[in-house]
Design a protein around this motif. Sequence first.
Motif, PDB file in Angstrom:
ATOM      1  N   GLY A 225       0.895  -1.157   0.124  1.00 53.23           N
ATOM      2  CA  GLY A 225       0.145   0.042  -0.057  1.00 53.23           C
ATOM      3  C   GLY A 225       0.902   1.246  -0.048  1.00 53.23           C
ATOM      4  O   GLY A 225       0.300   2.344  -0.162  1.00 53.23           O
ATOM      5  N   VAL A 226       2.096   1.185   0.445  1.00 53.53           N
ATOM      6  CA  VAL A 226       2.805   2.420   0.352  1.00 53.53           C
ATOM      7  C   VAL A 226       4.171   2.072  -0.320  1.00 53.53           C
ATOM      8  O   VAL A 226       4.722   1.119  -0.539  1.00 53.53           O
ATOM      9  CB  VAL A 226       3.411   2.727   1.804  1.00 53.53           C
ATOM     10  CG1 VAL A 226       4.294   4.078   1.784  1.00 53.53           C
ATOM     11  CG2 VAL A 226       1.970   2.923   2.693  1.00 53.53           C
ATOM     12  N   GLU A 227       4.545   3.163  -1.339  1.00 48.23           N
ATOM     13  CA  GLU A 227       5.654   2.901  -2.027  1.00 48.23           C
ATOM     14  C   GLU A 227       7.122   2.763  -1.437  1.00 48.23           C
ATOM     15  O   GLU A 227       7.952   2.161  -1.705  1.00 48.23           O
ATOM     16  CB  GLU A 227       5.700   4.334  -3.317  1.00 48.23           C
ATOM     17  CG  GLU A 227       6.872   4.328  -4.198  1.00 48.23           C
ATOM     18  CD  GLU A 227       6.816   3.062  -5.080  1.00 48.23           C
ATOM     19  OE1 GLU A 227       5.630   2.380  -5.172  1.00 48.23           O
ATOM     20  OE2 GLU A 227       8.034   2.563  -5.593  1.00 48.23           O
ATOM     21  N   ALA A 506      -1.958   6.927   8.864  1.00 50.39           N
ATOM     22  CA  ALA A 506      -1.329   5.511   8.742  1.00 50.39           C
ATOM     23  C   ALA A 506      -2.466   4.849   8.955  1.00 50.39           C
ATOM     24  O   ALA A 506      -3.031   4.514  10.112  1.00 50.39           O
ATOM     25  CB  ALA A 506      -0.085   5.260   9.274  1.00 50.39           C
ATOM     26  N   SER A 507      -3.109   3.907   8.146  1.00 49.81           N
ATOM     27  CA  SER A 507      -4.176   3.038   8.304  1.00 49.81           C
ATOM     28  C   SER A 507      -3.782   1.518   8.057  1.00 49.81           C
ATOM     29  O   SER A 507      -2.792   1.381   7.380  1.00 49.81           O
ATOM     30  CB  SER A 507      -5.366   3.496   7.841  1.00 49.81           C
ATOM     31  OG  SER A 507      -5.299   3.289   6.207  1.00 49.81           O
ATOM     32  N   GLY A 508      -4.730   0.558   8.238  1.00 48.52           N
ATOM     33  CA  GLY A 508      -4.497  -0.921   7.899  1.00 48.52           C
ATOM     34  C   GLY A 508      -3.370  -1.493   8.846  1.00 48.52           C
ATOM     35  O   GLY A 508      -3.280  -2.758   8.663  1.00 48.52           O
ATOM     36  N   VAL A 522      -0.495  -1.636   5.043  1.00 47.10           N
ATOM     37  CA  VAL A 522      -0.431  -0.304   5.607  1.00 47.10           C
ATOM     38  C   VAL A 522      -0.694   0.529   4.492  1.00 47.10           C
ATOM     39  O   VAL A 522      -0.066   0.463   3.459  1.00 47.10           O
ATOM     40  CB  VAL A 522       0.826   0.045   6.369  1.00 47.10           C
ATOM     41  CG1 VAL A 522       0.476   1.471   7.000  1.00 47.10           C
ATOM     42  CG2 VAL A 522       0.873  -0.939   7.580  1.00 47.10           C
ATOM     43  N   ARG A 523      -1.682   1.592   4.806  1.00 48.45           N
ATOM     44  CA  ARG A 523      -1.769   2.731   3.791  1.00 48.45           C
ATOM     45  C   ARG A 523      -1.541   3.956   4.275  1.00 48.45           C
ATOM     46  O   ARG A 523      -1.510   4.039   5.641  1.00 48.45           O
ATOM     47  CB  ARG A 523      -3.582   2.458   3.323  1.00 48.45           C
ATOM     48  CG  ARG A 523      -4.016   1.229   2.755  1.00 48.45           C
ATOM     49  CD  ARG A 523      -3.040   1.290   1.452  1.00 48.45           C
ATOM     50  NE  ARG A 523      -3.712  -0.155   0.591  1.00 48.45           N
ATOM     51  CZ  ARG A 523      -3.026  -1.287   0.844  1.00 48.45           C
ATOM     52  NH1 ARG A 523      -1.958  -1.600   1.399  1.00 48.45           N
ATOM     53  NH2 ARG A 523      -3.540  -2.083  -0.095  1.00 48.45           N
ATOM     54  N   LEU A 524      -1.314   4.847   3.486  1.00 50.34           N
ATOM     55  CA  LEU A 524      -0.862   6.337   4.017  1.00 50.34           C
ATOM     56  C   LEU A 524      -1.525   7.137   3.375  1.00 50.34           C
ATOM     57  O   LEU A 524      -1.564   7.358   2.240  1.00 50.34           O
ATOM     58  CB  LEU A 524       0.804   6.280   3.739  1.00 50.34           C
ATOM     59  CG  LEU A 524       1.269   7.465   4.374  1.00 50.34           C
ATOM     60  CD1 LEU A 524       1.471   7.597   5.867  1.00 50.34           C
ATOM     61  CD2 LEU A 524       2.822   7.590   3.907  1.00 50.34           C
ATOM     62  N   GLU A 525      -2.308   8.096   4.221  1.00 52.72           N
ATOM     63  CA  GLU A 525      -2.968   9.341   3.468  1.00 52.72           C
ATOM     64  C   GLU A 525      -1.828  10.609   3.765  1.00 52.72           C
ATOM     65  O   GLU A 525      -1.420  10.581   4.638  1.00 52.72           O
ATOM     66  CB  GLU A 525      -4.152   9.601   4.297  1.00 52.72           C
ATOM     67  CG  GLU A 525      -5.166   8.405   3.853  1.00 52.72           C
ATOM     68  CD  GLU A 525      -6.427   8.526   4.808  1.00 52.72           C
ATOM     69  OE1 GLU A 525      -6.491   9.812   5.227  1.00 52.72           O
ATOM     70  OE2 GLU A 525      -7.232   7.669   4.788  1.00 52.72           O
TER      71      GLU A 525
END
Length: 527
Positions: A225-227, A506-508, A522-525
Amino acid sequence: MDGSGRSRRGISRRDLLRTGFAAGAGLALGPVLAACAGPTGTSGAGTLTLALNRSLVSLDNKLNQFDAHVTVQRAVRQALTRIGDGLRPEPVLAESFELASPTTWRVRLRPEAVYSDGTPVTVADVATALEMYQQVDASFVGNQFPEWPRVEQIDEATFDLVTERPLVGLDSLMSNILISPAAANLPEELSDGVGSGPYLVTEANRGTGDYTLRANPDYWGPAPGVERVRIRFLPEETSRVLALRGGEVDIIDSISPDSAEQLDGLPGINLLQAEGTRLVQLFYNFRKPPEHPLSRPAVRQALSLAIDGQSIVRDVLLDSVTPTNGVVPLSLDGAVEVGSFEFDPRRARQMLDAEGVDDLELTIIWESGEFASDAYVMEAVAQMLGDIGVRVHLRQFEPGGDLPTWRQGRGGDFDIIGNGYGNQTGLALTSLQGLFAGTPQMEATGDAFMGFVYDDIAGGITAAAAETDDQRRAVLLEDVQRSIWDLWPAMWAFTQDVLLAHRDTASGLDLLPINSYDLAAVRLEEG
């Protein structure tokens, strides 16, 4: 998977921490307080930054396995299985992992699994990985195997793991064996090289413990989810808390209840807590000569009676840990409640007098950061032992690789070590094997945990590991845990909950009891 992470429970009482113990802990915490300068560096767009409390000296785990490092290590290198929901094994590089006979597990590799250079994961890679783990000295992981399986290849993707005796839980144990290309694998911890995980290593500084990961564009599984992920080592907890509050890092792990209280309720900050599988104990040095007082179980029990564990849990650790009534965490499959640590200083003194011990002096050692609020806990323990006339010298050493030396008895003499022992399989057998199944042969190389060598106990653990009948294995496990308890191997122990704080951008994060989460999820906004 939903794991076991949850919003943390309330923390309210800190009186003892703020008064008596805080004053006594001044010397021990001096270096921490002196190093409170704010960290530098900020996360860039699309970059997730983690701050670890212990240096990530390697992306391999042949020698050490600090539970909080597993998240990063398995984002780069993977195993046949992993521990997931309910602390049960789930296939990763293995497409299937099944018991074919009492002494044979049949494994089929996932056909799509490849390394970051495009080469496939092979049966030979698994066989070589097992050989390399066996060849390192003082291996934390190796000591948890009652017997090493041998690999018998069936076809290009299928093989058997064969043992001389049945080995229950091998599918869980293999989650700790990270697979690398056979030609590049070595009997040491690997800090670089290709892996099969969702991330590649683009920068690594083993000295500082800083790493940069980039999403593997050819990953065989779902894209992460994150580069970009930055890994930073910030040993001082105050610095990590400041970095999180300032938005310089996104996630900090293994935080103390005191820091959790500071962060609780702050806008933009979330806390996760889960009952852990890591046993924290004040373990006796079993390498003492026979004439030493600590060689007698009655003396060890007497010292336990001097420790007011309930007060420490309530007032120092702020109810963030679970007192243990056994020799391994009761959250583990197969763990049994076999006793309890009681507080009775009068009886403690009576027992010491009966044993003829009237001028005992102890040295207690521990590695900084080994467990939450470690210095405060040790100051409390020293004070309580002092109340029954036992003089205590506290020796705190810096993190960074000395622990195996002390475990092997090469670091010098001591009496008690404050030690955390992680469990990454969810099985009581794993902790029992690693802590209490020492043999004379293992002790000759320093691999018996703190010199704990009792043939009958090692035999009991081996028998339980080989018992395929669930009911008979449960009986064997209970018997051996009672036998261990009767020896009083630890002065005091508890199971540490896992605590993690992250920014709400940070989610997930799905924090598991083994103190890890799937970094790829993990995802990042943008905050």
